[in-house]
Scaffold this motif. Sequence first.
Motif, PDB file in Angstrom:
ATOM      1  N   UNK A 110      -5.482  12.140  11.917  1.00  0.00           N
ATOM      2  CA  UNK A 110      -5.173  13.068  10.377  1.00  0.00           C
ATOM      3  C   UNK A 110      -4.248  13.124  10.577  1.00  0.00           C
ATOM      4  N   UNK A 111      -3.174  12.300   9.165  1.00  0.00           N
ATOM      5  CA  UNK A 111      -2.069  12.231   9.146  1.00  0.00           C
ATOM      6  C   UNK A 111      -1.681  12.539   7.706  1.00  0.00           C
ATOM      7  N   UNK A 112      -0.484  12.765   7.112  1.00  0.00           N
ATOM      8  CA  UNK A 112      -0.625  12.897   5.674  1.00  0.00           C
ATOM      9  C   UNK A 112       0.014  11.390   5.446  1.00  0.00           C
ATOM     10  N   UNK A 113      -1.049  11.452   3.888  1.00  0.00           N
ATOM     11  CA  UNK A 113      -0.871   9.688   3.712  1.00  0.00           C
ATOM     12  C   UNK A 113       0.762   9.458   3.139  1.00  0.00           C
ATOM     13  N   UNK A 114       0.773   8.831   3.259  1.00  0.00           N
ATOM     14  CA  UNK A 114       2.528   7.794   2.840  1.00  0.00           C
ATOM     15  C   UNK A 114       2.789   7.118   2.033  1.00  0.00           C
ATOM     16  N   UNK A 115       4.246   7.040   1.154  1.00  0.00           N
ATOM     17  CA  UNK A 115       3.746   6.791   0.412  1.00  0.00           C
ATOM     18  C   UNK A 115       5.163   5.790  -0.254  1.00  0.00           C
ATOM     19  N   UNK A 116       3.351   4.689  -0.481  1.00  0.00           N
ATOM     20  CA  UNK A 116       4.310   3.516  -0.800  1.00  0.00           C
ATOM     21  C   UNK A 116       5.680   3.299  -1.492  1.00  0.00           C
ATOM     22  N   UNK A 117       6.401   1.639  -0.984  1.00  0.00           N
ATOM     23  CA  UNK A 117       7.109   1.173  -1.587  1.00  0.00           C
ATOM     24  C   UNK A 117       6.496   1.450  -3.251  1.00  0.00           C
ATOM     25  N   UNK A 166       2.448  -2.634  -3.608  1.00  0.00           N
ATOM     26  CA  UNK A 166       0.504  -2.190  -3.985  1.00  0.00           C
ATOM     27  C   UNK A 166      -0.198  -2.240  -3.397  1.00  0.00           C
ATOM     28  N   UNK A 167       0.295  -0.617  -2.756  1.00  0.00           N
ATOM     29  CA  UNK A 167      -0.464   0.425  -2.343  1.00  0.00           C
ATOM     30  C   UNK A 167      -0.367   1.853  -3.273  1.00  0.00           C
ATOM     31  N   UNK A 168      -1.405   2.825  -2.920  1.00  0.00           N
ATOM     32  CA  UNK A 168      -1.633   3.945  -2.936  1.00  0.00           C
ATOM     33  C   UNK A 168      -1.348   5.400  -2.150  1.00  0.00           C
ATOM     34  N   UNK A 169      -0.490   6.082  -2.151  1.00  0.00           N
ATOM     35  CA  UNK A 169      -0.231   7.245  -1.415  1.00  0.00           C
ATOM     36  C   UNK A 169       0.740   8.302  -1.785  1.00  0.00           C
ATOM     37  N   UNK A 170      -0.301   9.643  -1.290  1.00  0.00           N
ATOM     38  CA  UNK A 170       0.398  10.190  -2.391  1.00  0.00           C
ATOM     39  C   UNK A 170       0.821  11.453  -0.686  1.00  0.00           C
ATOM     40  N   UNK A 171       1.851  11.466  -0.902  1.00  0.00           N
ATOM     41  CA  UNK A 171       1.998  13.230   0.334  1.00  0.00           C
ATOM     42  C   UNK A 171       1.615  14.130   0.175  1.00  0.00           C
ATOM     43  N   UNK A 172       1.067  14.795  -0.947  1.00  0.00           N
ATOM     44  CA  UNK A 172      -0.225  15.757  -0.427  1.00  0.00           C
ATOM     45  C   UNK A 172      -1.261  15.309  -0.657  1.00  0.00           C
ATOM     46  N   UNK A 173      -1.757  14.933   0.613  1.00  0.00           N
ATOM     47  CA  UNK A 173      -3.236  14.300   0.822  1.00  0.00           C
ATOM     48  C   UNK A 173      -3.286  13.667   2.108  1.00  0.00           C
ATOM     49  N   UNK A 174      -4.541  13.988   2.873  1.00  0.00           N
ATOM     50  CA  UNK A 174      -4.224  13.455   3.990  1.00  0.00           C
ATOM     51  C   UNK A 174      -5.409  11.908   4.841  1.00  0.00           C
ATOM     52  N   UNK A 175      -4.906  11.522   5.377  1.00  0.00           N
ATOM     53  CA  UNK A 175      -4.918  10.242   5.629  1.00  0.00           C
ATOM     54  C   UNK A 175      -5.802  10.475   6.846  1.00  0.00           C
ATOM     55  N   UNK A 176      -6.919   9.720   7.229  1.00  0.00           N
ATOM     56  CA  UNK A 176      -8.069  10.541   8.412  1.00  0.00           C
ATOM     57  C   UNK A 176      -8.960   8.792   8.898  1.00  0.00           C
ATOM     58  N   UNK A 177      -9.124   9.273   9.974  1.00  0.00           N
ATOM     59  CA  UNK A 177     -10.173   8.150  10.410  1.00  0.00           C
ATOM     60  C   UNK A 177     -11.063   8.707  11.435  1.00  0.00           C
ATOM     61  N   UNK A 178     -12.270   8.930  10.777  1.00  0.00           N
ATOM     62  CA  UNK A 178     -13.185   9.177  11.801  1.00  0.00           C
ATOM     63  C   UNK A 178     -14.213   8.343  12.619  1.00  0.00           C
ATOM     64  N   UNK A 179     -14.759   8.748  13.804  1.00  0.00           N
ATOM     65  CA  UNK A 179     -15.515   7.558  14.181  1.00  0.00           C
ATOM     66  C   UNK A 179     -17.145   8.208  14.301  1.00  0.00           C
ATOM     67  N   UNK A 180     -17.750   7.355  14.270  1.00  0.00           N
ATOM     68  CA  UNK A 180     -19.409   8.298  14.943  1.00  0.00           C
ATOM     69  C   UNK A 180     -19.958   7.963  16.280  1.00  0.00           C
ATOM     70  N   UNK A 181     -19.266   9.445  17.296  1.00  0.00           N
ATOM     71  CA  UNK A 181     -19.494   8.656  18.670  1.00  0.00           C
ATOM     72  C   UNK A 181     -20.983   8.439  19.039  1.00  0.00           C
ATOM     73  N   UNK A 182     -22.313   8.581  18.325  1.00  0.00           N
ATOM     74  CA  UNK A 182     -23.854   8.990  19.104  1.00  0.00           C
ATOM     75  C   UNK A 182     -23.812   8.222  18.987  1.00  0.00           C
ATOM     76  N   UNK A 183     -24.748   7.717  19.694  1.00  0.00           N
ATOM     77  CA  UNK A 183     -26.028   5.970  20.077  1.00  0.00           C
ATOM     78  C   UNK A 183     -27.061   7.159  20.109  1.00  0.00           C
TER      79      UNK A 183
END
Length: 254
Positions: free
Chosen positions: A220-227, A231-248
């Motif tokens: 969970x990090x601040x979103x990067x602002x691309x050049x 061809x990408x979207x990013x604003x530094x007022x937003x979080x960029x997150x990656x979560x995983x469902x770990x249950x089996x």
Amino acid sequence: MRHIRTTEDVLALLDDLFPPAADRWSEDGSAWWDAFYGDAGREVPFRDAGPDEHLAAYLAAGRLGGPGRALDLGCGTGRNAAHLAAQGWEVDAVDLSATALATARTRVPGTVRLHHGDAFTLPALTGPYDLVHDGGCFHHLPPHRRLSHLALLARVLRPGGHLTLTCFASGRPGSGSALPDTAFYRGEHAGSLHGGLAYPADALRDIFATAPASLTCEELRPMRVPAPDDGLFGMDCLWAGLFTRGDQPTFSPS
């Protein structure tokens, strides 16, 4: 009439505390989003942008596995769905706005299934999905509707699957509201979501770790602002997150 018997009854009761004009999360809010996307004079940074920068980065780094089945929540004009499909994913994409989806149809390949309606109630979104991408749906939910989001993840995201999240970050200029949850239901600020809710990092980790979703936060990090030419979207007022469902899955003895 005393009709509160189930969790859905309670959620509907809390929905009713907001005036109809404040609705951005149910099918009743579709007209507002149609006007939002249909206003050519409105500055909407993500309307014609490319995919979220962190989604593209995770795909390029192989952190999401796949390609598999993906659900794009609040797909808007289809920018993330188009990128996922180009990477070989089988994509369902859903949005409340018919106007946004009309644009999405011009951007995504025919293999992408576009759905118009409320993601929390649409029967077509059955899963299981290897990836759920939320490109800005979660932060437009009132506090009580977080339960609906967690329930959706528990229902459609497979064990070991991933959630990629774009969400307003508290304390950053241009982000959403940092008001406490109670303020949206009583007092001078009640009856509006004030443009969306901003979240501290610890709050997001705790929310998505909660059952029934039970997700682990991988990043969970601040979103990067691309050049401009990335061809990408990013604003530094937003979080960029990656979560995983770990249950089996639970197997019954034969």
